[in-house]
Design a protein around this motif. Structure first.
Motif, mmCIF file in Angstrom:
data_model
loop_
_atom_site.group_PDB
_atom_site.id
_atom_site.type_symbol
_atom_site.label_atom_id
_atom_site.label_comp_id
_atom_site.label_asym_id
_atom_site.label_seq_id
_atom_site.Cartn_x
_atom_site.Cartn_y
_atom_site.Cartn_z
ATOM 1 N N GLY A 84 0.757 -1.290 -0.065
ATOM 2 C CA GLY A 84 -0.191 -0.095 -0.109
ATOM 3 C C GLY A 84 1.083 1.378 0.033
ATOM 4 O O GLY A 84 0.201 2.196 -0.229
ATOM 5 N N SER A 85 2.076 1.003 0.328
ATOM 6 C CA SER A 85 2.946 2.405 0.385
ATOM 7 C C SER A 85 3.570 2.648 -1.057
ATOM 8 O O SER A 85 4.385 3.467 -1.114
ATOM 9 C CB SER A 85 4.118 2.185 1.436
ATOM 10 O OG SER A 85 3.303 2.382 2.670
ATOM 11 N N TYR A 86 3.077 1.980 -2.144
ATOM 12 C CA TYR A 86 3.647 2.347 -3.408
ATOM 13 C C TYR A 86 2.852 1.964 -4.487
ATOM 14 O O TYR A 86 2.696 2.711 -5.644
ATOM 15 C CB TYR A 86 5.123 1.790 -3.512
ATOM 16 C CG TYR A 86 5.138 0.579 -4.496
ATOM 17 C CD1 TYR A 86 4.831 -0.803 -4.284
ATOM 18 C CD2 TYR A 86 5.493 0.765 -5.935
ATOM 19 C CE1 TYR A 86 4.787 -1.852 -5.000
ATOM 20 C CE2 TYR A 86 5.737 -0.297 -6.756
ATOM 21 C CZ TYR A 86 5.099 -1.628 -6.200
ATOM 22 O OH TYR A 86 5.351 -2.611 -7.167
ATOM 23 N N LYS A 145 4.586 3.374 6.483
ATOM 24 C CA LYS A 145 3.628 3.822 7.676
ATOM 25 C C LYS A 145 4.336 3.336 8.914
ATOM 26 O O LYS A 145 4.516 3.962 9.751
ATOM 27 C CB LYS A 145 2.208 3.267 7.428
ATOM 28 C CG LYS A 145 1.388 3.776 8.589
ATOM 29 C CD LYS A 145 -0.107 3.409 8.390
ATOM 30 C CE LYS A 145 -0.845 4.221 9.534
ATOM 31 N NZ LYS A 145 -2.220 3.877 9.424
ATOM 32 N N SER A 146 4.691 1.951 9.030
ATOM 33 C CA SER A 146 5.310 1.258 10.171
ATOM 34 C C SER A 146 6.629 1.837 10.356
ATOM 35 O O SER A 146 7.160 2.072 11.402
ATOM 36 C CB SER A 146 5.358 0.063 10.095
ATOM 37 O OG SER A 146 6.125 -0.469 8.981
ATOM 38 N N GLY A 147 7.252 2.152 9.211
ATOM 39 C CA GLY A 147 8.713 2.667 9.079
ATOM 40 C C GLY A 147 9.942 1.487 9.574
ATOM 41 O O GLY A 147 10.861 1.654 9.933
ATOM 42 N N LYS A 286 -5.770 -5.381 -6.618
ATOM 43 C CA LYS A 286 -5.594 -6.952 -6.192
ATOM 44 C C LYS A 286 -5.109 -6.728 -4.672
ATOM 45 O O LYS A 286 -5.663 -7.366 -3.968
ATOM 46 C CB LYS A 286 -4.387 -7.545 -6.967
ATOM 47 C CG LYS A 286 -4.940 -8.318 -8.257
ATOM 48 C CD LYS A 286 -3.912 -9.268 -8.717
ATOM 49 C CE LYS A 286 -2.616 -8.706 -9.342
ATOM 50 N NZ LYS A 286 -1.844 -9.566 -10.209
ATOM 51 N N GLN A 287 -4.302 -5.508 -4.433
ATOM 52 C CA GLN A 287 -3.841 -5.745 -2.985
ATOM 53 C C GLN A 287 -4.986 -5.236 -2.318
ATOM 54 O O GLN A 287 -5.170 -5.730 -1.164
ATOM 55 C CB GLN A 287 -2.542 -4.805 -2.944
ATOM 56 C CG GLN A 287 -2.001 -4.645 -1.609
ATOM 57 C CD GLN A 287 -1.490 -3.540 -0.928
ATOM 58 O OE1 GLN A 287 -1.745 -2.398 -1.507
ATOM 59 N NE2 GLN A 287 -1.255 -3.588 0.206
ATOM 60 N N LEU A 288 -5.807 -4.164 -2.849
ATOM 61 C CA LEU A 288 -6.992 -3.711 -1.987
ATOM 62 C C LEU A 288 -7.781 -4.925 -1.805
ATOM 63 O O LEU A 288 -8.430 -5.043 -0.367
ATOM 64 C CB LEU A 288 -7.644 -2.797 -2.944
ATOM 65 C CG LEU A 288 -8.837 -1.989 -2.112
ATOM 66 C CD1 LEU A 288 -8.591 -1.156 -1.018
ATOM 67 C CD2 LEU A 288 -9.675 -1.215 -3.004
ATOM 68 N N TYR A 425 5.072 -14.600 7.360
ATOM 69 C CA TYR A 425 6.472 -14.758 6.601
ATOM 70 C C TYR A 425 7.434 -14.097 6.988
ATOM 71 O O TYR A 425 8.635 -14.205 7.034
ATOM 72 C CB TYR A 425 6.227 -14.652 5.015
ATOM 73 C CG TYR A 425 6.623 -13.304 4.611
ATOM 74 C CD1 TYR A 425 7.933 -13.102 4.196
ATOM 75 C CD2 TYR A 425 5.919 -12.244 4.452
ATOM 76 C CE1 TYR A 425 8.228 -11.959 3.810
ATOM 77 C CE2 TYR A 425 6.133 -10.774 4.033
ATOM 78 C CZ TYR A 425 7.487 -10.468 3.826
ATOM 79 O OH TYR A 425 7.595 -9.502 3.517
ATOM 80 N N LYS A 426 7.029 -12.671 7.368
ATOM 81 C CA LYS A 426 8.135 -11.670 8.073
ATOM 82 C C LYS A 426 8.568 -12.223 9.395
ATOM 83 O O LYS A 426 9.825 -12.005 9.291
ATOM 84 C CB LYS A 426 7.267 -10.190 8.365
ATOM 85 C CG LYS A 426 6.714 -9.665 7.290
ATOM 86 C CD LYS A 426 6.393 -8.190 7.660
ATOM 87 C CE LYS A 426 5.321 -7.463 6.684
ATOM 88 N NZ LYS A 426 4.786 -6.157 7.335
ATOM 89 N N LYS A 427 8.062 -12.834 9.998
ATOM 90 C CA LYS A 427 8.474 -13.252 11.421
ATOM 91 C C LYS A 427 9.292 -14.414 10.971
ATOM 92 O O LYS A 427 10.647 -14.543 11.620
ATOM 93 C CB LYS A 427 7.471 -13.844 12.480
ATOM 94 C CG LYS A 427 6.486 -12.676 12.849
ATOM 95 C CD LYS A 427 5.639 -13.208 14.016
ATOM 96 C CE LYS A 427 4.985 -11.952 14.451
ATOM 97 N NZ LYS A 427 3.297 -12.263 14.915
HETATM 98 O O1 PA5 Z 1 -1.898 -2.295 3.077
HETATM 99 C C1 PA5 Z 1 -1.005 -2.303 3.970
HETATM 100 O O2 PA5 Z 1 -1.398 -1.922 5.050
HETATM 101 C C2 PA5 Z 1 0.310 -3.205 3.540
HETATM 102 O O3 PA5 Z 1 0.274 -3.432 2.054
HETATM 103 C C3 PA5 Z 1 1.420 -2.157 3.686
HETATM 104 O O4 PA5 Z 1 1.103 -0.899 2.824
HETATM 105 C C4 PA5 Z 1 2.787 -2.460 3.243
HETATM 106 O O5 PA5 Z 1 2.913 -3.730 4.086
HETATM 107 C C5 PA5 Z 1 4.023 -1.759 3.699
HETATM 108 O O6 PA5 Z 1 4.053 -1.346 5.017
HETATM 109 P P1 PA5 Z 1 4.545 -0.021 5.455
HETATM 110 O O7 PA5 Z 1 3.974 1.350 4.935
HETATM 111 O O8 PA5 Z 1 4.460 -0.073 6.912
HETATM 112 O O9 PA5 Z 1 6.264 -0.115 5.275
#
Ligand code: PA5
Length: 450
Positions: A84-86, A145-147, A286-288, A425-427
């Motif tokens: 969501g951040s790109y 967003k999370s940084g 798709k992500q949405l 998966y991140k963990k």
């Molecule tokens: O929609 C979402 O919440 C995710 O796709 C995030 O945008 C994605 O994981 C990137 O996260 P962040 O903006 O914290 O780096």
């Protein structure tokens, strides 16, 4: 005069009957109340609902000023972010820019080149990207967003160093823009320490609903796109899709239609375009829908195809494979550019009957042919007619899908605003990478692997 976008459900009949849609009104009214009055699950992430009306005008003007500065001092902007951040920014930039903007010569190009980093962990991609841009004048916009997300954090580290070596720390500071949480996260700390220009992501807007915040707006504006028009489109859509009455609200009709199809075993939805510049709109879509609805062992699987290209690959499956899917076609009524097929009397080539026709006319006959063929192959088709691809209609479509996605999720009985599954998966990855605190998890995972 803008006409909005038009939903056509006529090719989803007989899978959806008018009465079935009408019968959804009571459930829809509940979902409508949950969104408009913010009393459903995930209600702390509903800031997108009225955003097109009440966005922060000061921040918006600061975004435009920063975009102007980037345009003046840079040949290329590197947009660093993932998910969501790109995706929203990329969807807008690819939809609304020259199809080959990045490779146009400087004198032909109206806008700076835009490249994307931090959306994968491929060393080959990163090496080639650095190789491509290192001699250009650069600015970067890192968005998280999370940084704390690994992909953009790695890319930022690489590009920050590149800029500091290229320009020195002082000038690099002038070229680094950070979009993140207003208080939390490592990225915020770095930005404050280094005194970068920062933009805040509203607490109550989740990543995949954030394209109309600074997350999308800075890169989109730097790419030369009119963000005032985009917000105007979103605001008009916000007004149109606020109506509770299903008969008067196409976003709710779409939400109802896909839920009816889902209940009848149509568990895959494909968003279809006939314009290559909509490829990333499909990725954003798709992500949405995937992150909003794929949970609790439920959800329509969202896929995307680019026609006519994919009619020569996916077309076979769509026509005759398992009957578990429906399609949502985005039909662009007027192309941005037009090309006429000229007569060549010297060389009869079997397609002379197309002489004098426009390419867009031909594209539209392919569209009509595909709708009817797939329909005949028992694929319900939903059509969204979009007058043209402008910033205004980008904003309009974004809001249409955001609203229908939220409503649709509540109709399925899930929280459309969280994404707990993404963490798994991140963990594991962080454990394998040896992040402090993950030692026990790493041991357990290695036991499973061996
Ligand atoms: O929609 C979402 O919440 C995710 O796709 C995030 O945008 C994605 O994981 C990137 O996260 P962040 O903006 O914290 O780096």
């Amino acid at each position: 005069m803008n006409r909005g976008i038009k939903l056509d459900l006529s090719k989803a009949v007989p899978y959806i009957q008018e009465k079935e849609i009408a019968d959804m009104q009571p459930d829809l009214s509940i979902a409508h109340d949950m969104i408009e009055n913010k009393n459903g699950s995930g209600n702390n992430l509903l800031g997108w609902v009225d955003l097109p009306k009440y966005y922060d005008r000061d921040e918006f003007n600061r975004i435009k000023a920063a975009a102007q500065k980037i345009k003046e001092n840079s040949d290329a902007l590197i947009v660093i972010g993932v998910g969501g951040s790109y995706l929203g920014a990329r969807a807008a930039i690819e939809m609304l820019s020259h199809s080959f903007n990045n490779v146009l010569s400087k004198d032909k190009r109206k806008n700076l080149a835009v490249f994307y980093a931090g959306n994968n962990m491929s060393s080959t991609y990163m090496y080639d990207l650095v190789h491509t841009v290192e001699e250009m004048d650069l600015s970067i916009n890192v968005i998280s967003k999370s940084g704390t997300t690994t992909e953009p954090a790695i890319a930022f580290k690489i590009f920050k160093k590149l800029l500091e070596e290229k320009y020195g720390k002082e000038e690099a500071r002038n070229r680094i823009y950070v979009t993140t949480d207003s208080k939390k996260g490592v990225l915020r700390k770095i930005a404050d320490r280094e005194e970068y220009e920062t933009f805040s992501i509203p607490d109550d807007v989740g990543g995949r609903y954030s394209v109309l915040t600074s997350v999308g707006l800075l890169p989109i504006s730097a790419a030369g796109i009119d963000i005032d028009e985009m917000m105007r489109g979103a605001e008009d859509a916000c007004l149109e899709y606020k109506v509770e009455d299903l008969q008067k609200n196409p976003a709710y009709q779409y939400a109802a239609a896909r839920n009816i199809l889902y209940r009848k075993g149509k568990v895959i939805e494909m968003i279809v375009n006939f314009e290559p510049c909509l490829h990333y709109f499909g990725e954003w879509w798709k992500q949405l829908f995937a992150e909003s609805q794929g949970k609790d062992n439920k959800g329509i699987f969202p896929a995307s195809v680019d026609f006519s290209t994919d009619l020569h690959s996916m077309g076979q499956y769509i026509q005759q494979g398992l009957r578990i899917m429906f399609e949502t076609f985005i039909n662009v009524e007027k192309p941005r550019r037009e090309i006429l097929i000229k007569k060549d009397i010297e060389d009869p080539d079997g397609i002379d009957f197309l002489d004098g026709k426009s390419m867009d006319f031909i594209n539209h006959q392919a569209f009509k042919g595909a709708v009817l063929a797939h329909n005949k192959g028992n694929v319900p088709v939903i059509i969204l007619n979009v007058p043209e691809l402008t910033a205004y209609y980008f904003g309009y479509m974004v809001y249409f899908f955001e609203k229908s996605c939220g409503i649709s999720g509540y109709l399925m009985g899930i929280n459309p605003f969280n994404q707990p599954g993404v963490e798994a998966y991140k963990k594991n990855m962080l454990a394998f990478l040896g992040k402090p605190g993950y030692e026990y998890k790493k041991k357990k995972l290695e036991e499973i692997l061996n």
